[in-house]
Design a protein around this motif. Structure first.
Motif, PDB file in Angstrom:
ATOM      1  N   HIS A  89     -25.242  19.361  27.146  1.00  0.00           N
ATOM      2  CA  HIS A  89     -26.076  18.485  27.964  1.00  0.00           C
ATOM      3  C   HIS A  89     -25.675  17.024  27.866  1.00  0.00           C
ATOM      4  O   HIS A  89     -25.781  16.284  28.832  1.00  0.00           O
ATOM      5  CB  HIS A  89     -27.542  18.651  27.557  1.00  0.00           C
ATOM      6  N   HIS A 142     -34.925  27.977  22.147  1.00  0.00           N
ATOM      7  CA  HIS A 142     -33.561  27.486  22.366  1.00  0.00           C
ATOM      8  C   HIS A 142     -33.237  26.387  21.371  1.00  0.00           C
ATOM      9  O   HIS A 142     -34.135  25.700  20.883  1.00  0.00           O
ATOM     10  CB  HIS A 142     -33.410  26.942  23.786  1.00  0.00           C
ATOM     11  N   LEU A 144     -29.918  23.508  20.461  1.00  0.00           N
ATOM     12  CA  LEU A 144     -28.579  22.985  20.705  1.00  0.00           C
ATOM     13  C   LEU A 144     -28.340  21.751  19.851  1.00  0.00           C
ATOM     14  O   LEU A 144     -29.160  20.831  19.829  1.00  0.00           O
ATOM     15  CB  LEU A 144     -28.406  22.619  22.176  1.00  0.00           C
ATOM     16  N   THR A 145     -27.236  21.771  19.123  1.00  0.00           N
ATOM     17  CA  THR A 145     -26.845  20.610  18.336  1.00  0.00           C
ATOM     18  C   THR A 145     -25.511  20.094  18.841  1.00  0.00           C
ATOM     19  O   THR A 145     -24.568  20.864  18.980  1.00  0.00           O
ATOM     20  CB  THR A 145     -26.728  20.975  16.845  1.00  0.00           C
ATOM     21  N   GLU A 146     -25.474  18.815  19.142  1.00  0.00           N
ATOM     22  CA  GLU A 146     -24.240  18.220  19.638  1.00  0.00           C
ATOM     23  C   GLU A 146     -23.866  17.056  18.740  1.00  0.00           C
ATOM     24  O   GLU A 146     -24.615  16.092  18.607  1.00  0.00           O
ATOM     25  CB  GLU A 146     -24.415  17.739  21.085  1.00  0.00           C
TER      26      GLU A 146
ATOM     27  N   HIS B  89     -31.134  14.712  26.016  1.00  0.00           N
ATOM     28  CA  HIS B  89     -30.207  15.037  27.096  1.00  0.00           C
ATOM     29  C   HIS B  89     -30.585  16.294  27.845  1.00  0.00           C
ATOM     30  O   HIS B  89     -30.375  16.393  29.048  1.00  0.00           O
ATOM     31  CB  HIS B  89     -28.788  15.164  26.536  1.00  0.00           C
ATOM     32  N   SER B  90     -31.138  17.252  27.140  1.00  0.00           N
ATOM     33  CA  SER B  90     -31.438  18.507  27.823  1.00  0.00           C
ATOM     34  C   SER B  90     -32.589  18.337  28.804  1.00  0.00           C
ATOM     35  O   SER B  90     -32.821  19.183  29.656  1.00  0.00           O
ATOM     36  CB  SER B  90     -31.762  19.606  26.816  1.00  0.00           C
ATOM     37  N   CYS B 107     -33.472  14.697  15.792  1.00  0.00           N
ATOM     38  CA  CYS B 107     -33.794  16.119  15.875  1.00  0.00           C
ATOM     39  C   CYS B 107     -35.190  16.266  16.452  1.00  0.00           C
ATOM     40  O   CYS B 107     -36.145  15.704  15.904  1.00  0.00           O
ATOM     41  CB  CYS B 107     -33.712  16.766  14.503  1.00  0.00           C
ATOM     42  N   PHE B 109     -38.174  18.884  18.380  1.00  0.00           N
ATOM     43  CA  PHE B 109     -38.677  20.118  18.963  1.00  0.00           C
ATOM     44  C   PHE B 109     -39.514  19.740  20.181  1.00  0.00           C
ATOM     45  O   PHE B 109     -40.369  18.854  20.097  1.00  0.00           O
ATOM     46  CB  PHE B 109     -39.550  20.907  17.975  1.00  0.00           C
ATOM     47  N   GLU B 112     -41.959  23.868  25.558  1.00  0.00           N
ATOM     48  CA  GLU B 112     -41.561  24.148  26.944  1.00  0.00           C
ATOM     49  C   GLU B 112     -42.785  24.205  27.852  1.00  0.00           C
ATOM     50  O   GLU B 112     -42.664  24.154  29.077  1.00  0.00           O
ATOM     51  CB  GLU B 112     -40.798  25.476  27.008  1.00  0.00           C
ATOM     52  N   GLN B 118     -41.779  16.589  19.250  1.00  0.00           N
ATOM     53  CA  GLN B 118     -42.008  16.212  17.859  1.00  0.00           C
ATOM     54  C   GLN B 118     -40.673  15.898  17.208  1.00  0.00           C
ATOM     55  O   GLN B 118     -39.793  16.764  17.155  1.00  0.00           O
ATOM     56  CB  GLN B 118     -42.692  17.362  17.117  1.00  0.00           C
ATOM     57  N   HIS B 142     -22.197  10.421  16.337  1.00  0.00           N
ATOM     58  CA  HIS B 142     -23.517  10.689  16.916  1.00  0.00           C
ATOM     59  C   HIS B 142     -23.883  12.147  16.710  1.00  0.00           C
ATOM     60  O   HIS B 142     -23.009  13.002  16.589  1.00  0.00           O
ATOM     61  CB  HIS B 142     -23.523  10.379  18.416  1.00  0.00           C
ATOM     62  N   GLN B 143     -25.174  12.381  16.723  1.00  0.00           N
ATOM     63  CA  GLN B 143     -25.653  13.734  16.464  1.00  0.00           C
ATOM     64  C   GLN B 143     -27.028  13.908  17.080  1.00  0.00           C
ATOM     65  O   GLN B 143     -27.898  13.051  16.927  1.00  0.00           O
ATOM     66  CB  GLN B 143     -25.742  13.943  14.946  1.00  0.00           C
ATOM     67  N   LEU B 144     -27.195  14.973  17.792  1.00  0.00           N
ATOM     68  CA  LEU B 144     -28.503  15.245  18.393  1.00  0.00           C
ATOM     69  C   LEU B 144     -28.778  16.731  18.375  1.00  0.00           C
ATOM     70  O   LEU B 144     -27.950  17.531  18.802  1.00  0.00           O
ATOM     71  CB  LEU B 144     -28.546  14.734  19.830  1.00  0.00           C
ATOM     72  N   THR B 145     -29.941  17.095  17.849  1.00  0.00           N
ATOM     73  CA  THR B 145     -30.360  18.490  17.867  1.00  0.00           C
ATOM     74  C   THR B 145     -31.627  18.610  18.681  1.00  0.00           C
ATOM     75  O   THR B 145     -32.587  17.868  18.470  1.00  0.00           O
ATOM     76  CB  THR B 145     -30.616  18.998  16.436  1.00  0.00           C
ATOM     77  N   GLU B 146     -31.613  19.502  19.637  1.00  0.00           N
ATOM     78  CA  GLU B 146     -32.776  19.698  20.480  1.00  0.00           C
ATOM     79  C   GLU B 146     -33.210  21.154  20.401  1.00  0.00           C
ATOM     80  O   GLU B 146     -32.458  22.057  20.753  1.00  0.00           O
ATOM     81  CB  GLU B 146     -32.466  19.318  21.934  1.00  0.00           C
ATOM     82  N   LEU B 147     -34.413  21.348  19.873  1.00  0.00           N
ATOM     83  CA  LEU B 147     -34.996  22.685  19.837  1.00  0.00           C
ATOM     84  C   LEU B 147     -36.095  22.727  20.879  1.00  0.00           C
ATOM     85  O   LEU B 147     -36.760  21.728  21.135  1.00  0.00           O
ATOM     86  CB  LEU B 147     -35.592  22.972  18.471  1.00  0.00           C
ATOM     87  N   SER B 148     -36.302  23.896  21.456  1.00  0.00           N
ATOM     88  CA  SER B 148     -37.426  24.019  22.376  1.00  0.00           C
ATOM     89  C   SER B 148     -38.062  25.380  22.204  1.00  0.00           C
ATOM     90  O   SER B 148     -37.446  26.310  21.683  1.00  0.00           O
ATOM     91  CB  SER B 148     -36.980  23.799  23.813  1.00  0.00           C
TER      92      SER B 148
END
Ligand SMILES: [Zn+2]
Ligand SMILES: [Zn+2]
Ligand SMILES: [Zn+2]
Ligand SMILES: [Zn+2]
Lengths: 161, 161
Positions: A89, A142, A144-146, B89-90, B107, B109, B112, B118, B142-148
């Motif tokens: 993303h 879901h 995703l880690t980038e 981003h997602s 990071c 969460f 949906e 959070q 850079h680092q980004l984790t997106e949980l859903s």
DNA sequence: ACGCCTTGTGTTATATTGTTGCAATTCTAT
DNA sequence: ATAGAATTGCAACAATATAACACAAGGCGT
């Protein structure tokens, strides 16, 4: 953990394996790997650099496919559903998955210089997921880690200049 | 770990703290928290639901600000640079950060169903980052984790229907 | 082979998100 | 005061993604 894409490797092996696995996965799931879908997957695997939808579309158009956005987005949706590709993303781009058999949280490192993406095994991430579920009482669907930064090759090139 | 946004809480505390910290951070860094920038930050903190750029822009326009995209994107860039907001981003959306003082891998969460996000403390993630650096010989910038998934409240509501 | 249903594709238009370039203004520091 | 820097106004435009509907192709039981 998969191989390291930042090191020299016989890339046709990557491609061949990916296509083989795609075929068998489709057969196994009763899904149809049509011409467009296969071609999109091939294009995505041409390198380890994630590709944008419109980048793919431009090539498809040159090759005589229907040059409208839905063409490529439909193919991508199909491949995403089967887990054959992942969506990054933060780049609005798509990259092939090297172990589509089992569903897994995606984790990628992307070099900001050369653009190559390395998928990483996500044991820790699966753990993170469970931890978050306990902590917040949520259910994770879901993940995703980038990560992004500089790969060894690009560090080296920077030094040489 | 920050508080749990899925539980009832005095949200004006969230807002007040966020604005206070923004002011002092700006002063400390010699950055100017102008009217638009402050307003965007306030709007983002109105709830724990990440907001899109054009959603923000629509409100700004109603309030007499210059109703052109660069208005909001510039403000967002400013806030992102200072770490006062994170970009998801997602979702193509932006959410306030609750500890902008120290740079950290983000990071989140995101439910949906209700859309609330959070932010999570990222000790494990910092470890992941170091691990990836060793493994691949890369440098992570850079680092980004997106949980859903589904939050407790929305689970409950689903049961009641 | 025939009809029937499901899936995939063609086509057109539109929505959403994000950027560029340049001029005008405002702030800041000497 | 005045020069330089940061900020904003303004006008296009680029890039990414989706909606709606008609048509075609493939799969299946008869
Ligand atoms: Zn390869
Ligand atoms: Zn994968
Ligand atoms: Zn709150
Ligand atoms: Zn944060």
């Amino acid at each position: 953990m998969s191989q390291n894409v930042y090191e020299p490797h016989n890339h046709s092996h990557c491609v061949d394996h990916a296509i083989d696995r795609a075929r068998s996965l489709c057969e196994q799931r009763g899904a149809r790997l049509t011409k467009v879908r296969l071609r999109v997957l091939e294009l995505i695997w041409q390198s380890h650099k994630p590709m944008g939808a419109y980048e793919l579309l431009a090539i498809l158009a040159q090759e005589g496919f229907n040059p409208a956005p839905p063409t490529v987005y439909r193919a991508l949706d199909f491949l995403l559903d089967l887990g054959l590709v992942h969506r990054l993303h933060s780049l609005n781009a798509f990259v092939g998955c090297n172990h589509p058999e089992d569903q897994h949280p995606a984790c990628f490192f992307v070099c900001e210089q050369c653009g190559k993406a390395q998928e990483l095994a996500a044991d820790k991430l699966q753990a993170l997921s469970r931890q978050v579920e306990e902590l917040l009482g949520v259910t994770v669907n879901h993940q995703l880690t980038e990560l992004s930064g500089i790969c060894p090759g690009c560090k080296q090139k920077a030094l040489e200049q």
